[in-house]
Design a protein around this motif. Structure first.
Motif, PDB file in Angstrom:
ATOM      1  N   UNK A 128       0.821  -1.210   0.000  1.00 53.21           N
ATOM      2  CA  UNK A 128       0.000   0.000   0.000  1.00 53.21           C
ATOM      3  C   UNK A 128       0.857   1.262   0.000  1.00 53.21           C
ATOM      4  N   UNK A 129       1.890   1.269   0.835  1.00 49.30           N
ATOM      5  CA  UNK A 129       2.708   2.468   0.975  1.00 49.30           C
ATOM      6  C   UNK A 129       3.538   2.734  -0.269  1.00 49.30           C
ATOM      7  N   UNK A 130       4.202   1.695  -0.797  1.00 51.36           N
ATOM      8  CA  UNK A 130       5.023   1.919  -1.986  1.00 51.36           C
ATOM      9  C   UNK A 130       4.164   2.364  -3.174  1.00 51.36           C
ATOM     10  N   UNK A 131       2.944   1.831  -3.274  1.00 48.54           N
ATOM     11  CA  UNK A 131       2.049   2.272  -4.345  1.00 48.54           C
ATOM     12  C   UNK A 131       1.670   3.735  -4.157  1.00 48.54           C
ATOM     13  N   UNK A 132       1.342   4.120  -2.940  1.00 50.10           N
ATOM     14  CA  UNK A 132       0.980   5.516  -2.664  1.00 50.10           C
ATOM     15  C   UNK A 132       2.146   6.460  -2.947  1.00 50.10           C
ATOM     16  N   UNK A 133       3.353   6.038  -2.597  1.00 47.96           N
ATOM     17  CA  UNK A 133       4.533   6.866  -2.868  1.00 47.96           C
ATOM     18  C   UNK A 133       4.707   7.099  -4.369  1.00 47.96           C
ATOM     19  N   UNK A 134       4.620   6.007  -5.147  1.00 46.62           N
ATOM     20  CA  UNK A 134       4.826   6.114  -6.583  1.00 46.62           C
ATOM     21  C   UNK A 134       3.726   6.944  -7.243  1.00 46.62           C
ATOM     22  N   UNK A 135       2.488   6.767  -6.796  1.00 47.00           N
ATOM     23  CA  UNK A 135       1.378   7.540  -7.354  1.00 47.00           C
ATOM     24  C   UNK A 135       1.544   9.023  -7.044  1.00 47.00           C
ATOM     25  N   UNK A 136       1.976   9.354  -5.825  1.00 47.66           N
ATOM     26  CA  UNK A 136       2.211  10.755  -5.478  1.00 47.66           C
ATOM     27  C   UNK A 136       3.337  11.340  -6.336  1.00 47.66           C
ATOM     28  N   UNK A 137       4.389  10.564  -6.572  1.00 52.14           N
ATOM     29  CA  UNK A 137       5.476  11.023  -7.440  1.00 52.14           C
ATOM     30  C   UNK A 137       4.953  11.280  -8.854  1.00 52.14           C
ATOM     31  N   UNK A 138       4.065  10.413  -9.334  1.00 53.86           N
ATOM     32  CA  UNK A 138       3.470  10.615 -10.655  1.00 53.86           C
ATOM     33  C   UNK A 138       2.609  11.870 -10.679  1.00 53.86           C
ATOM     34  N   UNK A 139       1.854  12.091  -9.603  1.00 57.24           N
ATOM     35  CA  UNK A 139       1.010  13.289  -9.534  1.00 57.24           C
ATOM     36  C   UNK A 139       1.850  14.560  -9.504  1.00 57.24           C
ATOM     37  N   UNK A 140       2.981  14.532  -8.786  1.00 53.05           N
ATOM     38  CA  UNK A 140       3.900  15.668  -8.809  1.00 53.05           C
ATOM     39  C   UNK A 140       4.378  15.943 -10.235  1.00 53.05           C
ATOM     40  N   UNK A 141       4.742  14.866 -10.937  1.00 48.19           N
ATOM     41  CA  UNK A 141       5.251  14.982 -12.298  1.00 48.19           C
ATOM     42  C   UNK A 141       4.199  15.563 -13.236  1.00 48.19           C
ATOM     43  N   UNK A 142       3.000  15.016 -13.172  1.00 47.82           N
ATOM     44  CA  UNK A 142       1.927  15.469 -14.052  1.00 47.82           C
ATOM     45  C   UNK A 142       1.565  16.925 -13.789  1.00 47.82           C
ATOM     46  N   UNK A 143       1.587  17.340 -12.531  1.00 44.09           N
ATOM     47  CA  UNK A 143       1.268  18.732 -12.207  1.00 44.09           C
ATOM     48  C   UNK A 143       2.263  19.680 -12.855  1.00 44.09           C
ATOM     49  N   UNK A 144       3.551  19.398 -12.689  1.00 47.26           N
ATOM     50  CA  UNK A 144       4.570  20.295 -13.238  1.00 47.26           C
ATOM     51  C   UNK A 144       4.530  20.304 -14.765  1.00 47.26           C
ATOM     52  N   UNK A 145       4.390  19.135 -15.379  1.00 49.70           N
ATOM     53  CA  UNK A 145       4.322  19.081 -16.848  1.00 49.70           C
ATOM     54  C   UNK A 145       3.070  19.778 -17.379  1.00 49.70           C
ATOM     55  N   UNK A 146       2.049  19.861 -16.531  1.00 48.17           N
ATOM     56  CA  UNK A 146       0.828  20.560 -16.911  1.00 48.17           C
ATOM     57  C   UNK A 146       0.838  22.034 -16.562  1.00 48.17           C
ATOM     58  N   UNK A 147       1.988  22.535 -16.094  1.00 50.80           N
ATOM     59  CA  UNK A 147       2.106  23.954 -15.778  1.00 50.80           C
ATOM     60  C   UNK A 147       1.541  24.341 -14.433  1.00 50.80           C
ATOM     61  N   UNK A 148       1.340  23.351 -13.549  1.00 52.78           N
ATOM     62  CA  UNK A 148       0.786  23.634 -12.234  1.00 52.78           C
ATOM     63  C   UNK A 148       1.818  23.397 -11.144  1.00 52.78           C
ATOM     64  N   UNK A 149       1.491  23.838  -9.940  1.00 54.57           N
ATOM     65  CA  UNK A 149       2.354  23.585  -8.794  1.00 54.57           C
ATOM     66  C   UNK A 149       2.187  22.133  -8.344  1.00 54.57           C
ATOM     67  N   UNK A 150       3.285  21.441  -8.033  1.00 59.56           N
ATOM     68  CA  UNK A 150       3.173  20.059  -7.573  1.00 59.56           C
ATOM     69  C   UNK A 150       2.669  19.997  -6.138  1.00 59.56           C
ATOM     70  N   UNK A 151       2.055  18.877  -5.748  1.00 57.61           N
ATOM     71  CA  UNK A 151       1.539  18.755  -4.370  1.00 57.61           C
ATOM     72  C   UNK A 151       2.627  18.861  -3.303  1.00 57.61           C
ATOM     73  N   UNK A 152       3.837  18.310  -3.561  1.00 51.64           N
ATOM     74  CA  UNK A 152       4.850  18.249  -2.502  1.00 51.64           C
ATOM     75  C   UNK A 152       6.234  18.661  -3.009  1.00 51.64           C
ATOM     76  N   UNK A 153       6.429  19.964  -3.297  1.00 55.75           N
ATOM     77  CA  UNK A 153       7.756  20.423  -3.746  1.00 55.75           C
ATOM     78  C   UNK A 153       8.728  20.527  -2.584  1.00 55.75           C
ATOM     79  N   UNK A 154      10.026  20.417  -2.876  1.00 58.11           N
ATOM     80  CA  UNK A 154      11.049  20.651  -1.858  1.00 58.11           C
ATOM     81  C   UNK A 154      11.914  21.869  -2.203  1.00 58.11           C
ATOM     82  N   UNK A 155      11.700  22.473  -3.359  1.00 56.36           N
ATOM     83  CA  UNK A 155      12.394  23.734  -3.688  1.00 56.36           C
ATOM     84  C   UNK A 155      11.493  24.641  -4.483  1.00 56.36           C
TER      85      UNK A 155
END
Length: 319
Positions: A292-319
């Motif tokens: 469950x956890x590894x799937x959630x981690x990977x999905x969140x990473x994908x959501x971060x990626x899709x947000x930035x490629x779509x010109x939006x702010x990612x859910x969990x940036x570090x910079x």
């Protein structure tokens, strides 16, 4: 359509999200990708989904090229990423906090139980086929009820570990850069102290702080000497927070009673002295290792990626 390079195997749920709208080049080898192959693959990438086993530095960012928009780390820690180099190139770096909190706290408390109740020693004895017999003094461990847990780094994982400790009847002290929410502190019955005091009064010390220059070898010979000789050290944060050679010596000489480690200074290598000791429990970086956890981690990473490629702010940036 943007090009996304995934540097290691991740759950299909995350890959499906990325493939729905982008070209995905995912490494599927059983072993970690080699450095030369990684540098070759990232050329021309718009996004890199990285695992903590890959070093994201100036060399890799240069190999990717100026069109790179995001490095999305599938981990809560991001010490494998040179964030200033990303910032200089206007590349957003992201991580996956929150989704692995409970799983990692489970491992931390599991190690506390393994160390204090000598569970690893008992299993090794049976698997080795050694003769044994119940006795009043056979493999005596230490109870947790009424004892003090010292949490170093009282973020989400530290708080989750403290909640488990409270359920076991432990008192909680913590060291952190800032006070936690007063209502949480009250619920846990915890108080904030300096590191030296925490080490001196705790029966179990559990490390949950981020790794960086200020926490490199945060626990070394001097700090171990401050601990009780009946105390235990648990590390589920990052290996280099602890000086492994100093820890092995402290365990061998009885400066502390035992330890439990999920992370190591030079993973996957473990200091050879630790391997010779019975009073340390060693597990191979399993903190987030549930389906469950590894799937959630990977999905969140994908959501971060899709947000930035779509010109939006990612859910969990570090910079």
């Amino acid at each position: 359509m943007s090009r996304v390079v995934v540097t290691g195997r991740i759950p299909e749920a995350a890959l499906d999200k990325l493939r729905a709208s982008h070209e995905v080049d995912a490494w599927e080898g059983a072993e970690s990708i080699g450095r030369e192959e990684l540098l070759r693959r990232v050329a021309g990438a718009d996004a890199i989904v990285s695992l903590l086993t890959e070093r994201v530095d100036a060399e890799l960012l240069d190999a990717a090229g100026p069109q790179l928009k995001i490095v999305s780390n599938v981990a809560v820690g991001y010490d494998n990423i040179n964030v200033p180099e990303c910032t200089e190139r206007h590349v957003i770096a992201t991580n996956t906090p929150g989704v692995l909190t409970e799983a990692t706290a489970d491992i931390a408390f599991g190690l506390i139980l393994m160390a204090t109740r000598r569970l690893g020693e008992g299993e090794r004895l049976i698997r080795a086929g050694q003769a044994w017999k119940w006795g009043m003094f056979f493999l005596l461990g230490s109870s947790l009820q009424g004892k003090t847990l010292g949490v170093v780094g009282m973020g989400g994982i530290g708080q989750a570990t403290a909640r488990r400790a409270k359920a076991f009847g432990m008192e909680i002290v913590y060291q952190s850069r800032s006070e936690i929410d007063p209502s949480i502190a009250e619920d846990l019955g915890s108080r904030r102290v300096e590191l030296d005091e925490l080490l001196a009064i705790s029966d179990v010390v559990s490390l949950h702080c981020p790794y960086g220059p200020s926490t490199h070898h945060l626990i070394g010979a001097e700090q171990l000497a401050t601990m009780k000789d009946t105390a235990y050290l648990v590390n589920t944060a990052r290996g280099p927070i602890v000086n492994e050679a100093a820890l092995a010596l402290a365990l061998r000489e009885g400066q502390i009673a035992g330890a439990g480690l999920d992370v190591f200074e030079q993973e996957p290598k473990v200091h050879p002295w630790l391997l010779e000791l019975e009073n340390v429990s060693l597990v191979p970086h399993l903190g987030s290792a549930t389906v469950e956890t590894r799937t959630s981690m990977a999905v969140l990473a994908a959501e971060n990626t899709l947000a930035v490629l779509g010109g939006e702010q990612p859910p969990t940036p570090v910079n």
